[in-house]
Design a protein around this motif. Structure first.
Motif, PDB file in Angstrom:
ATOM      1  N   ASN A 120       4.490  14.047  11.657  1.00  0.00           N
ATOM      2  CA  ASN A 120       4.507  12.720  11.104  1.00  0.00           C
ATOM      3  C   ASN A 120       5.818  12.356  10.255  1.00  0.00           C
ATOM      4  OD1 ASN A 120       1.703  12.500  11.944  1.00  0.00           O
ATOM      5  ND2 ASN A 120       1.004  13.391  10.202  1.00  0.00           N
ATOM      6  N   LYS A 121       6.793  13.070  10.767  1.00  0.00           N
ATOM      7  CA  LYS A 121       7.998  12.628   9.847  1.00  0.00           C
ATOM      8  C   LYS A 121       8.321  11.450  10.050  1.00  0.00           C
ATOM      9  CE  LYS A 121      12.554  14.723   8.642  1.00  0.00           C
ATOM     10  NZ  LYS A 121      13.273  15.978   8.964  1.00  0.00           N
ATOM     11  N   ASN A 122       8.696  10.545   9.205  1.00  0.00           N
ATOM     12  CA  ASN A 122       9.457   9.138   9.308  1.00  0.00           C
ATOM     13  C   ASN A 122       8.573   8.126  10.120  1.00  0.00           C
ATOM     14  OD1 ASN A 122      11.707  10.336   7.727  1.00  0.00           O
ATOM     15  ND2 ASN A 122      12.515  10.815   9.609  1.00  0.00           N
ATOM     16  N   LYS A 123       7.389   8.440  10.195  1.00  0.00           N
ATOM     17  CA  LYS A 123       6.374   7.711  10.687  1.00  0.00           C
ATOM     18  C   LYS A 123       5.443   6.741   9.850  1.00  0.00           C
ATOM     19  CE  LYS A 123       6.047  10.339  15.035  1.00  0.00           C
ATOM     20  NZ  LYS A 123       5.162  11.007  15.885  1.00  0.00           N
ATOM     21  N   ASN A 124       5.669   6.890   8.512  1.00  0.00           N
ATOM     22  CA  ASN A 124       5.050   6.287   7.539  1.00  0.00           C
ATOM     23  C   ASN A 124       6.043   5.577   6.730  1.00  0.00           C
ATOM     24  OD1 ASN A 124       3.212   5.203   5.668  1.00  0.00           O
ATOM     25  ND2 ASN A 124       2.004   7.103   5.529  1.00  0.00           N
ATOM     26  N   ALA A 125       5.997   4.065   6.681  1.00  0.00           N
ATOM     27  CA  ALA A 125       7.025   3.308   5.981  1.00  0.00           C
ATOM     28  C   ALA A 125       6.861   3.400   4.356  1.00  0.00           C
ATOM     29  CB  ALA A 125       6.954   1.734   6.543  1.00  0.00           C
ATOM     30  N   TRP A 126       5.469   3.628   4.018  1.00  0.00           N
ATOM     31  CA  TRP A 126       4.941   3.651   2.863  1.00  0.00           C
ATOM     32  C   TRP A 126       4.961   5.196   2.189  1.00  0.00           C
ATOM     33  CZ3 TRP A 126       5.661  -0.758   0.735  1.00  0.00           C
ATOM     34  CH2 TRP A 126       5.272  -1.957   1.503  1.00  0.00           C
ATOM     35  N   VAL A 127       5.412   6.131   2.785  1.00  0.00           N
ATOM     36  CA  VAL A 127       5.370   7.331   2.305  1.00  0.00           C
ATOM     37  C   VAL A 127       6.022   7.765   0.814  1.00  0.00           C
ATOM     38  CG1 VAL A 127       7.718   8.333   3.232  1.00  0.00           C
ATOM     39  CG2 VAL A 127       5.783   9.864   3.079  1.00  0.00           C
ATOM     40  N   PHE A 128       6.709   6.855   0.368  1.00  0.00           N
ATOM     41  CA  PHE A 128       7.562   6.986  -0.866  1.00  0.00           C
ATOM     42  C   PHE A 128       6.287   6.773  -2.211  1.00  0.00           C
ATOM     43  CE2 PHE A 128       8.008   2.617   0.077  1.00  0.00           C
ATOM     44  CZ  PHE A 128       7.543   1.958  -1.044  1.00  0.00           C
ATOM     45  N   LEU A 129       5.415   6.251  -1.728  1.00  0.00           N
ATOM     46  CA  LEU A 129       4.190   5.786  -2.544  1.00  0.00           C
ATOM     47  C   LEU A 129       3.265   6.962  -2.883  1.00  0.00           C
ATOM     48  CD1 LEU A 129       3.474   2.045  -1.935  1.00  0.00           C
ATOM     49  CD2 LEU A 129       4.600   3.178  -3.836  1.00  0.00           C
ATOM     50  N   LYS A 130       3.292   7.987  -1.682  1.00  0.00           N
ATOM     51  CA  LYS A 130       2.336   9.020  -1.603  1.00  0.00           C
ATOM     52  C   LYS A 130       2.461  10.337  -2.741  1.00  0.00           C
ATOM     53  CE  LYS A 130       0.978   8.614   3.281  1.00  0.00           C
ATOM     54  NZ  LYS A 130       0.773   9.410   4.439  1.00  0.00           N
ATOM     55  N   PRO A 131       3.540  10.377  -3.489  1.00  0.00           N
ATOM     56  CA  PRO A 131       3.908  11.571  -4.528  1.00  0.00           C
ATOM     57  C   PRO A 131       2.899  11.284  -5.689  1.00  0.00           C
ATOM     58  CG  PRO A 131       6.093  10.918  -3.568  1.00  0.00           C
ATOM     59  CD  PRO A 131       5.037   9.824  -2.943  1.00  0.00           C
ATOM     60  N   LEU A 132       2.588  10.116  -6.013  1.00  0.00           N
ATOM     61  CA  LEU A 132       1.704   9.575  -7.125  1.00  0.00           C
ATOM     62  C   LEU A 132       0.529   8.913  -6.705  1.00  0.00           C
ATOM     63  CD1 LEU A 132       4.610   8.264  -9.548  1.00  0.00           C
ATOM     64  CD2 LEU A 132       3.904  10.616  -9.073  1.00  0.00           C
ATOM     65  N   THR A 133      -0.546   9.263  -7.350  1.00  0.00           N
ATOM     66  CA  THR A 133      -1.720   8.548  -7.160  1.00  0.00           C
ATOM     67  C   THR A 133      -1.948   7.204  -7.703  1.00  0.00           C
ATOM     68  OG1 THR A 133      -2.642   9.443  -9.047  1.00  0.00           O
ATOM     69  CG2 THR A 133      -2.930  10.887  -7.183  1.00  0.00           C
ATOM     70  N   TRP A 134      -2.726   6.510  -7.059  1.00  0.00           N
ATOM     71  CA  TRP A 134      -2.554   4.762  -7.513  1.00  0.00           C
ATOM     72  C   TRP A 134      -3.008   4.828  -9.193  1.00  0.00           C
ATOM     73  CZ3 TRP A 134      -6.795   2.828  -9.990  1.00  0.00           C
ATOM     74  CH2 TRP A 134      -8.129   3.440 -10.184  1.00  0.00           C
ATOM     75  N   ASP A 135      -3.745   5.715  -9.745  1.00  0.00           N
ATOM     76  CA  ASP A 135      -3.967   5.551 -11.300  1.00  0.00           C
ATOM     77  C   ASP A 135      -2.736   5.821 -11.866  1.00  0.00           C
ATOM     78  OD1 ASP A 135      -4.271   8.214 -10.119  1.00  0.00           O
ATOM     79  OD2 ASP A 135      -5.872   8.649 -11.431  1.00  0.00           O
ATOM     80  N   LEU A 136      -1.875   6.777 -11.377  1.00  0.00           N
ATOM     81  CA  LEU A 136      -0.681   7.279 -12.138  1.00  0.00           C
ATOM     82  C   LEU A 136       0.040   6.051 -12.064  1.00  0.00           C
ATOM     83  CD1 LEU A 136       0.808   9.285 -13.753  1.00  0.00           C
ATOM     84  CD2 LEU A 136       1.370  10.219 -11.610  1.00  0.00           C
ATOM     85  N   TRP A 137       0.444   5.289 -10.816  1.00  0.00           N
ATOM     86  CA  TRP A 137       1.402   4.149 -10.658  1.00  0.00           C
ATOM     87  C   TRP A 137       0.731   3.350 -11.374  1.00  0.00           C
ATOM     88  CZ3 TRP A 137       5.772   4.434  -8.704  1.00  0.00           C
ATOM     89  CH2 TRP A 137       6.129   5.130  -7.513  1.00  0.00           C
TER      90      TRP A 137
END
Length: 966
Positions: free
Chosen positions: A588-605
């Motif tokens: 799945n490498k480089n196939k997700n344009a929003w991968v930079f958001l995945k390290p943190l959960t939505w509540d942490l963001w």
């Protein structure tokens, strides 16, 4: 029948003797049991009541019983001379024969018209007598016929002044349960007495999960050779726990022969019923000392009281008088019960009062037999009722009949050592096994009893079974495998036509057997036809062979599942349990344009964003009065505050702060942002790398919904499990070997392969160890793992299970696994492929608490200082309280004309004043407006103000004052 009248002088003499007899007996021998005391007035008129006695007078028990009956009546009437009734005994010898006993009973009822019969002595003799008593309404009171089947006749006229044999079965099962024996052999005399206890004893043993694999009936007339033949048969069996129920005559011969063939050595367990232990005194002492050492027994407990000791002395004297040819007579439980039975009968007859003890003769035709010519007792029903309600303190304890038999009492657990039985504990219905009658036991099957010396002078508890040296070797079935040879391999030597079995399962079994405290001989037999072909299509076919007892065990990679446990017993598992999926990795490498958001959960963001806004607000509150960078128009102040807060994230802020409170807040926020950015960077880096190792299928539900094909090991129970989960046959493809599984997974479901392989974890691990860089393993379902199979109730199961625990906890298990399943060093860690790299709020909430607390504390200090500084100015003005509060709020927004700043800030402000003057002059000459970033504020400068010049000059003056305070 009334005896002839004697003279008056003779009556006076008789009365005097009867009156003085209790006193003489009391002074010489002590107190006698008596509950009915007569009056002191004598009555010369007595009513004779005929009572029959049927005993085997050629036996010691019969002779002892008759003496006890005579002594009981003598004690009863001497203690109660005023009673109006007297029992007249009509004694008959049954001569150890059932027919003689029946003839005697018929004679007593027909010719003597007895009101009751004491006897018979044997259970086999009682059957016909019970029918006679029922027909003639004559109570039959036996003190020694204890066989349980007699109760099935349901005659109210049969009363047992004794405990039924089945009352002791719970005591026996408690002993078996306490020592954990799982199999016992029943040895009993093959007659009514012996066979009667067997059904109830088998049920009691079954309730404590103990099997009876064999029953050994021995004829009462068996020869020594026949006894030896039966003992040799028992020696060839595995069970070493024997329960013996017979009388002492046959029992002493049995133990003598058991000693002769070596069955009284260490490892054997012998348990006696009270058929022998209650009569142990009648067994030859030489047999007891030489052949019965270490035997356990159940004995009817008789409390040792002074009355009992006194009675034994008097009985011995009377017995010697009546039987001078018998030397060293012994008294046992049946003698005590005969005494109590006669006492109860005499008391019941007396309670009936003066009545006409007659029979009603039945009309019979001339062609009837003798069985039809006797009458019916007119008082039988009343006498039966009196006996049923009778209660008194007898020689053996409380005498009370419950359901026509003596109430259950306490049983004593004895251990034969030397010439006698030594008490080691008791059993009661309420407490179970106890060391003494006054102790409290938490369990009815506890081993809270005294020390035991077992056969062979051993103090170690026997295991209760062993593989006989002269018996058969265990036939152990092993599966024939065409793949996964690491688990089990069967090879045949063409020269010798013998089989050699190796593999992981075999090594485990061999190590486990060596851990057993005894030797087990066995042979591995492949589950195959004579031509070498595999027999059976599934492992269930092999398990059926053990269920039908064609083989003694199965050793192999057999999984413990509930359905199989209904037919065979499994040992504890020796392998890892569970079912897992083997699935390929996906890229799945480089196939997700929003991968930079995945390290943190939505509540942490969301929390981070809120804190950036909060910190911006706090900094503006603390700085906008004293710091020109946070002044100017509203849009400028908002932009600067947010810019300052968010630029901290990359440490690129250019605005300087003057307040120490602001510096405190910013330092803490620096610390929080540093940790967040570092954690985010590490998580994103890990996510981008691990993204390549994600499985193509996450769980079994996704696989079921996808419609793709699934693989399973041929012949495994996994096929049935997949069918239960609603997988269609068209989607199921089996494989035989790891290589075939790899080929199917490599093709994929679209090209005729499979999307995932389901199998037990040991198999999946084996495949994964060979292709670890291509696939990942996902645990799916729970199973119990591999176990060894034995027939239901096999005594080997608990011992081998304990040995498996010892092996799995020791180093041998690791050595065997490393030998058959070597790990590869170049394998990726598959656990990372399915683990989550997301950082959540739970990991950082402490940091936010610290940052928030620091900001709130700084705001609190600022507000206290501001109110203290400005309160007098506000309160000195006129206006209402709300107006004063609004005025105080407006001052927060206004610039501080006398801020407390550092020297560096004052120098900077001074330079800013010069720059602003130059800017004004330039503006006047060039008509360019001033930069908003250097605005003086609404109060000091407004280019649209009508007094613009004056405001500028005033603003210049204010800045000079701020820079040069007086």
């Amino acid at each position: 029948m009334i005896p002839p009248r004697i003279s008056f002088d003779a009556e006076k003499l008789l009365f005097l003797v009867l009156s003085l007899f209790p006193i003489v007996i009391t002074l010489s021998d002590g107190t006698h049991p008596a509950v009915a005391q007569g009056s002191n007035n004598s009555n010369p008129t007595t009513i004779a009541v005929n009572v029959g006695v049927i005993l085997d007078l050629e036996t010691q028990v019969g002779q002892m019983g008759l003496t006890c009956i005579n002594l009981s009546l003598s004690d009863f009437y001497s203690s109660n001379p005023s009673f109006k009734t007297r029992l007249v005994l009509n004694v008959r010898d049954s001569k150890r024969d059932e027919l003689a006993a029946a003839t005697a009973a018929l004679d007593l009822i027909k010719n003597k018209q007895v009101q009751a019969i004491i006897g018979p002595q044997r259970s086999a003799q009682a059957d016909f007598l019970i029918h006679l008593g029922d027909k003639s309404h004559v109570p039959i009171v036996s003190f020694s016929a204890t066989s349980p089947p007699l109760s099935s006749l349901r005659s109210p006229y049969f009363l047992r002044a004794a405990q039924i044999d089945s009352s002791q079965v719970n005591a026996i099962s408690a002993v078996i349960q306490a020592f954990g024996w799982k199999e016992v052999v029943l040895i009993y005399v093959d007659n009514e007495f012996g066979a009667g206890i067997i059904p109830s004893l088998a049920i009691a043993l079954e309730e404590v999960n103990t099997r009876v694999p064999y029953r050994s009936p021995i004829s009462p007339s068996a020869t020594d050779d026949q006894i030896l033949q039966e003992l040799y048969k028992l020696m060839t069996m595995q069970t070493r726990v024997f329960i013996v129920h017979m009388l002492p005559t046959l029992g002493s011969r049995l133990f003598a022969k058991a000693k002769e063939v070596g069955m009284m050595r260490e490892g054997y367990v012998w348990i006696l019923t009270n058929g022998i232990t209650d009569l142990l005194s009648s067994v030859d002492s030489s047999v007891v000392a030489s052949s019965m050492q270490g035997v356990l027994g159940i004995k009817t407990y008789i409390p040792d009281t002074p009355n009992l000791d006194n009675f034994m002395v008097r009985w011995r004297m009377k017995f010697q008088q009546e039987n001078p040819s018998v030397h060293n007579p012994t008294l046992n439980i049946f003698g005590y019960r005969a005494y109590d039975a006669a006492w109860a009968l005499a008391m019941a007859v007396e309670e009936m009062g003066a009545t006409n003890f007659t029979y009603q003769m039945l009309n019979a035709s001339t062609d009837t037999t003798d069985l039809d010519k006797f009458g019916v007792s007119q008082n039988g029903q009343k006498l039966l009722q009196e006996l049923t309600n009778m209660t008194f303190a007898g020689l053996t304890g409380n005498f009370r009949l419950v359901d026509g038999q003596l109430e259950s009492a306490v049983f004593q657990i004895v251990n034969i050592n030397g010439n006698a039985a030594r008490g080691i504990g008791f059993w009661t219905l309420e407490k179970g096994l106890v060391r003494d009658l006054y102790s409290f036991s938490t369990s009815k099957y506890s081993t809270n009893i005294g020390s035991i010396i077992w056969p062979g002078d051993s103090t170690s508890v026997p295991k209760g079974w062993e593989i006989p040296t002269n018996g058969k070797r265990l036939k152990i079935l092993v599966p024939m495998k065409d793949s996964f040879f690491q688990f089990l391999t069967v090879t045949q030597d063409p020269n010798t036509n013998t089989f050699q079995v190796t593999g992981y399962c075999i090594d485990i079994f061999q190590v486990v057997v060596k851990k057993l405290p005894y030797a087990v001989a066995y042979d591995f037999i492949p589950f195959a036809f004579t031509d070498g072909r595999i027999a059976g299509s599934t492992y269930n076919d092999m398990i059926d062979q053990v269920f039908y007892k064609n083989y003694d065990a199965v050793v192999g990679d057999t999984t413990i599942i509930a359905n199989r446990s209904l037919y065979v017993d499994f040992t504890l598992p020796y392998s890892e349990s569970g079912v897992a999926m083997l699935v390929p990795y996906k890229d799945n490498k480089n196939k997700n344009a929003w991968v930079f958001l995945k390290p943190l959960t939505w509540d942490l963001w969301l929390t981070i964003g809120c804190f950036f806004v909060f910190i911006a607000l706090v900094v503006w509150i603390l700085e906008h009065q004293i710091n020109e960078d946070f002044g100017g128009p509203v849009a400028h102040q908002v932009g600067t505050s947010f810019w300052f807060s968010f630029s901290i994230m990359v440490f690129a802020q250019r605005e300087r702060v003057f307040s120490n409170l602001t510096r405190f807040v910013v330092i803490v926020w620096f610390f929080v942002v540093l940790i967040l950015t570092q954690s985010y960077t590490a998580s994103l880096s890990s996510l981008l790398v691990v993204q390549n190792l994600q499985p193509t299928v996450a769980d079994i539900d996704q696989l079921l919904k996808s419609g793709e094909k699934v693989g399973y090991h041929h012949g495994s129970f996994i096929y049935g499990m997949l069918k239960q989960m609603k997988f269609d046959d068209s989607r199921l493809i089996y494989y035989h070997s790891p290589e075939e599984c790899d080929a199917l997974l490599s093709k994929g479901s679209a090209k005729g392969g499979i999307a995932a392989a389901l199998d037990e974890i040991p198999y999946i691990k084996l495949i994964f160890s060979q292709y670890c860089n291509k696939y990942t393993m996902i645990p799916t379902l729970k199973t119990a793992g591999f176990g060894f199979i034995f027939p239901k109730g096999s005594p080997l199961v608990p011992d081998i299970s304990l040995a498996i625990l010892n092996v799995t906890e020791g180093p041998e298990m690791t050595e065997i696994e490393n030998a058959w399943f070597p790990s590869k060093s170049n394998c990726l860690d598959s656990t990372n492929s399915i683990s989550s790299n997301n950082l959540d709020l739970d990991s950082f909430w402490g940091l936010f608490v610290i940052a928030g607390a620091a900001a709130v504390l700084a705001l609190f200090i600022f507000m206290v200082m501001f109110i203290k500084k400005s309160w007098h100015e506000v309160t000195s003005s006129s206006g209402s309280l709300p107006e004063k509060i609004v005025a105080l709020g407006r001052r927060v927004y206004q610039r501080d004309l006398h801020p407390y700043t550092s020297k560096e800030a004052r120098d900077r402000n001074t330079n800013d004043v010069g720059n602003k003057i130059a800017a004004i002059e330039t503006s006047e000459n060039t008509n360019f407006p001033l930069s908003p970033s250097r605005d003086f504020g609404k109060d000091n400068y407004d280019i649209n103000n009508e007094q613009g010049t004056q405001s500028a000059e005033q603003g210049l003056s204010n800045h000079v004052d701020e820079g040069c305070p007086t």
